[in-house]
Design a protein around this motif. Sequence first.
Motif, PDB file in Angstrom:
ATOM      1  N   TYR A 291       2.833  -3.943  10.653  1.00 18.76           N
ATOM      2  CA  TYR A 291       3.402  -3.326   9.720  1.00 18.76           C
ATOM      3  C   TYR A 291       2.577  -3.135   8.473  1.00 18.76           C
ATOM      4  CZ  TYR A 291       6.926  -3.238   5.588  1.00 18.76           C
ATOM      5  OH  TYR A 291       7.846  -2.799   4.578  1.00 18.76           O
ATOM      6  N   LEU A 292       2.457  -1.954   7.854  1.00 17.07           N
ATOM      7  CA  LEU A 292       1.759  -1.679   6.735  1.00 17.07           C
ATOM      8  C   LEU A 292       2.588  -1.962   5.404  1.00 17.07           C
ATOM      9  CD1 LEU A 292       0.367   1.354   8.552  1.00 17.07           C
ATOM     10  CD2 LEU A 292      -1.127  -0.392   7.746  1.00 17.07           C
ATOM     11  N   THR A 293       1.976  -3.001   4.478  1.00 14.41           N
ATOM     12  CA  THR A 293       2.635  -3.364   3.364  1.00 14.41           C
ATOM     13  C   THR A 293       1.713  -3.663   2.531  1.00 14.41           C
ATOM     14  OG1 THR A 293       4.419  -4.897   2.574  1.00 14.41           O
ATOM     15  CG2 THR A 293       3.105  -5.348   4.709  1.00 14.41           C
ATOM     16  N   PRO A 294       1.991  -3.338   1.351  1.00  8.42           N
ATOM     17  CA  PRO A 294       1.176  -3.996   0.137  1.00  8.42           C
ATOM     18  C   PRO A 294       1.200  -5.463   0.091  1.00  8.42           C
ATOM     19  CG  PRO A 294       2.907  -2.612  -0.749  1.00  8.42           C
ATOM     20  CD  PRO A 294       3.127  -2.695   0.634  1.00  8.42           C
ATOM     21  N   ASP A 295       1.902  -6.314   0.721  1.00 11.04           N
ATOM     22  CA  ASP A 295       1.640  -7.641   0.673  1.00 11.04           C
ATOM     23  C   ASP A 295       1.215  -8.234   1.939  1.00 11.04           C
ATOM     24  OD1 ASP A 295       3.856  -7.241   2.289  1.00 11.04           O
ATOM     25  OD2 ASP A 295       5.395  -8.573   0.947  1.00 11.04           O
TER      26      ASP A 295
ATOM     27  N   GLU B 253       0.528  -7.878   9.525  1.00 14.00           N
ATOM     28  CA  GLU B 253       0.713  -7.142   8.351  1.00 14.00           C
ATOM     29  C   GLU B 253      -0.538  -6.723   7.777  1.00 14.00           C
ATOM     30  OE1 GLU B 253       5.517  -8.677   7.623  1.00 14.00           O
ATOM     31  OE2 GLU B 253       3.859  -9.633   6.433  1.00 14.00           O
ATOM     32  N   ILE B 254      -0.721  -5.487   7.347  1.00 14.26           N
ATOM     33  CA  ILE B 254      -1.913  -5.112   6.930  1.00 14.26           C
ATOM     34  C   ILE B 254      -1.525  -4.301   5.643  1.00 14.26           C
ATOM     35  CG2 ILE B 254      -3.751  -3.570   7.153  1.00 14.26           C
ATOM     36  CD1 ILE B 254      -3.896  -4.182  10.103  1.00 14.26           C
ATOM     37  N   SER B 255      -2.305  -4.814   4.443  1.00  9.46           N
ATOM     38  CA  SER B 255      -2.311  -3.796   3.395  1.00  9.46           C
ATOM     39  C   SER B 255      -3.882  -3.260   3.162  1.00  9.46           C
ATOM     40  CB  SER B 255      -2.394  -4.820   2.092  1.00  9.46           C
ATOM     41  OG  SER B 255      -2.917  -4.192   0.788  1.00  9.46           O
ATOM     42  N   ILE B 256      -3.995  -2.127   2.622  1.00  8.83           N
ATOM     43  CA  ILE B 256      -5.293  -1.450   2.499  1.00  8.83           C
ATOM     44  C   ILE B 256      -5.966  -1.597   0.998  1.00  8.83           C
ATOM     45  CG2 ILE B 256      -4.871   0.338   4.283  1.00  8.83           C
ATOM     46  CD1 ILE B 256      -4.817   2.210   1.903  1.00  8.83           C
ATOM     47  N   GLY B 257      -5.299  -2.429   0.121  1.00  3.48           N
ATOM     48  CA  GLY B 257      -5.814  -2.555  -1.348  1.00  3.48           C
ATOM     49  C   GLY B 257      -4.722  -3.049  -2.014  1.00  3.48           C
ATOM     50  N   SER B 258      -5.112  -3.546  -3.252  1.00  2.00           N
ATOM     51  CA  SER B 258      -4.301  -4.094  -4.216  1.00  2.00           C
ATOM     52  C   SER B 258      -3.661  -3.151  -5.139  1.00  2.00           C
ATOM     53  CB  SER B 258      -5.090  -5.386  -5.100  1.00  2.00           C
ATOM     54  OG  SER B 258      -5.648  -6.250  -4.083  1.00  2.00           O
ATOM     55  N   TYR B 259      -2.861  -2.206  -4.687  1.00  2.00           N
ATOM     56  CA  TYR B 259      -2.219  -1.233  -5.468  1.00  2.00           C
ATOM     57  C   TYR B 259      -1.182  -0.725  -4.738  1.00  2.00           C
ATOM     58  CZ  TYR B 259      -5.799   0.882  -2.451  1.00  2.00           C
ATOM     59  OH  TYR B 259      -6.414   1.176  -1.291  1.00  2.00           O
ATOM     60  N   VAL B 260      -0.231   0.060  -5.218  1.00  2.18           N
ATOM     61  CA  VAL B 260       1.055   0.187  -4.473  1.00  2.18           C
ATOM     62  C   VAL B 260       1.114   1.677  -4.192  1.00  2.18           C
ATOM     63  CG1 VAL B 260       3.814   0.331  -4.300  1.00  2.18           C
ATOM     64  CG2 VAL B 260       2.553  -1.672  -5.536  1.00  2.18           C
ATOM     65  N   LEU B 261       1.319   2.021  -2.833  1.00  2.36           N
ATOM     66  CA  LEU B 261       1.388   3.673  -2.595  1.00  2.36           C
ATOM     67  C   LEU B 261       2.835   3.863  -2.046  1.00  2.36           C
ATOM     68  CD1 LEU B 261      -1.234   3.392   0.563  1.00  2.36           C
ATOM     69  CD2 LEU B 261      -1.665   4.296  -1.793  1.00  2.36           C
ATOM     70  N   SER B 262       3.223   5.061  -2.186  1.00  2.59           N
ATOM     71  CA  SER B 262       4.513   5.422  -2.009  1.00  2.59           C
ATOM     72  C   SER B 262       5.262   4.979  -0.573  1.00  2.59           C
ATOM     73  CB  SER B 262       4.875   6.841  -2.245  1.00  2.59           C
ATOM     74  OG  SER B 262       4.040   7.395  -3.142  1.00  2.59           O
ATOM     75  N   GLY B 263       4.163   4.682   0.385  1.00  2.00           N
ATOM     76  CA  GLY B 263       4.681   4.611   1.665  1.00  2.00           C
ATOM     77  C   GLY B 263       3.446   3.935   2.458  1.00  2.00           C
ATOM     78  N   GLY B 264       3.869   3.525   3.772  1.00  2.00           N
ATOM     79  CA  GLY B 264       2.603   3.153   4.544  1.00  2.00           C
ATOM     80  C   GLY B 264       1.888   4.234   5.133  1.00  2.00           C
ATOM     81  N   GLU B 265       2.321   5.540   5.103  1.00  2.00           N
ATOM     82  CA  GLU B 265       1.714   6.613   5.825  1.00  2.00           C
ATOM     83  C   GLU B 265       0.167   6.755   5.819  1.00  2.00           C
ATOM     84  OE1 GLU B 265       4.631   6.801   4.624  1.00  2.00           O
ATOM     85  OE2 GLU B 265       5.953   7.088   6.364  1.00  2.00           O
ATOM     86  N   LEU B 266      -0.006   6.897   4.283  1.00  2.00           N
ATOM     87  CA  LEU B 266      -1.628   7.050   4.133  1.00  2.00           C
ATOM     88  C   LEU B 266      -2.307   5.898   4.441  1.00  2.00           C
ATOM     89  CD1 LEU B 266      -1.243   8.874   0.590  1.00  2.00           C
ATOM     90  CD2 LEU B 266      -1.476   9.854   2.883  1.00  2.00           C
ATOM     91  N   ALA B 267      -1.633   4.635   4.585  1.00  2.00           N
ATOM     92  CA  ALA B 267      -2.362   3.552   5.044  1.00  2.00           C
ATOM     93  C   ALA B 267      -2.530   3.510   6.522  1.00  2.00           C
ATOM     94  CB  ALA B 267      -1.660   2.272   4.428  1.00  2.00           C
ATOM     95  N   ALA B 268      -1.663   3.975   7.077  1.00  2.00           N
ATOM     96  CA  ALA B 268      -1.699   3.895   8.744  1.00  2.00           C
ATOM     97  C   ALA B 268      -2.749   4.949   9.009  1.00  2.00           C
ATOM     98  CB  ALA B 268      -0.265   4.378   9.147  1.00  2.00           C
TER      99      ALA B 268
HETATM  100 CL1  6GU Z   1      -0.032  -0.432   3.929  1.00  2.00          CL
HETATM  101  N1  6GU Z   1       1.499   0.327   2.037  1.00  2.00           N
HETATM  102  C1  6GU Z   1       2.047   0.558   0.547  1.00  2.00           C
HETATM  103  N2  6GU Z   1       3.099   1.357   0.572  1.00  2.00           N
HETATM  104  N3  6GU Z   1       1.315   0.503  -0.374  1.00  2.00           N
HETATM  105  C2  6GU Z   1      -0.080  -0.076   0.119  1.00  2.00           C
HETATM  106  C3  6GU Z   1      -0.304  -0.485   1.043  1.00  2.00           C
HETATM  107  C4  6GU Z   1       0.370  -0.239   2.237  1.00  2.00           C
HETATM  108  N4  6GU Z   1      -1.774  -0.980   0.746  1.00  2.00           N
HETATM  109  C5  6GU Z   1      -1.905  -1.040  -0.416  1.00  2.00           C
HETATM  110  N5  6GU Z   1      -0.892  -0.391  -0.927  1.00  2.00           N
END
Ligand code: 6GU
Length: 224
Positions: free
Chosen positions: A85-89, A129-144
Amino acid sequence: MRIDIISAQPNLLESPFNHSIVKRAKDKKLVEIHLHHLKDYALNQYGQIDDYQYGGGAGMVLMCEPIAKCIDQLLEERNYSDIIYLTPDGALFNQSMANQLSLSENIILLCGHYKGIDQRIRDLYITKEISIGSYVLSGGELAAAIVTDAIVRLIPGVLGNEESALTDSFQDELLAPPVYTRPAEFKGLKVPDVLLSGHFKNIEEWRMSESERLTKEKRPDLLK
Ligand code: 6GU
């Protein structure tokens, strides 16, 4: 390797996989990437995939049923080593995670949207569960797209010898050294003499010391 990506906005993911190295990997049959539109697994004829959150509060939550239906269908067809699951947390994505994931046979990437997904999907299905950085994206797509790109280029045979991933930044916990191409002088700036010397041992030593210098300067956190 096969990567299945589940998303409410799969059109965001088309372009990144149809160019450059990921496209070449697909053409060479070294990876299959399958996009799944959550709307195709919707609850009703209105295509509903999200709903208000219990307890109140702004933002819609992706519902359990469409996600579960999609994942269950994939699990009937093959085994997956991870359902991510791609998620900021999530855990902060890095090169060592990319290396590990590139050895997988099949993985599922689930993109969150709006306020996220129902917690029970995380409890029941998600293995990482993976995050790509400490900021919030509108969705997980760009992270995927980022995670997929980082993984696919590491699959054996995807990169040619001349572009080997072994010399990348981070591959040995160091940043890559500077690179130069022609001309030998540009706007008064010269290519370092050592690179023109043809002396391979000196060149290797220069590159290593530049890597160390740059890492100390820009990313001291990498030098544990
Ligand atoms: Cl994986 N998803 C979203 N929505 N925001 C993010 C993220 C993922 N990683 C960093 N910010």
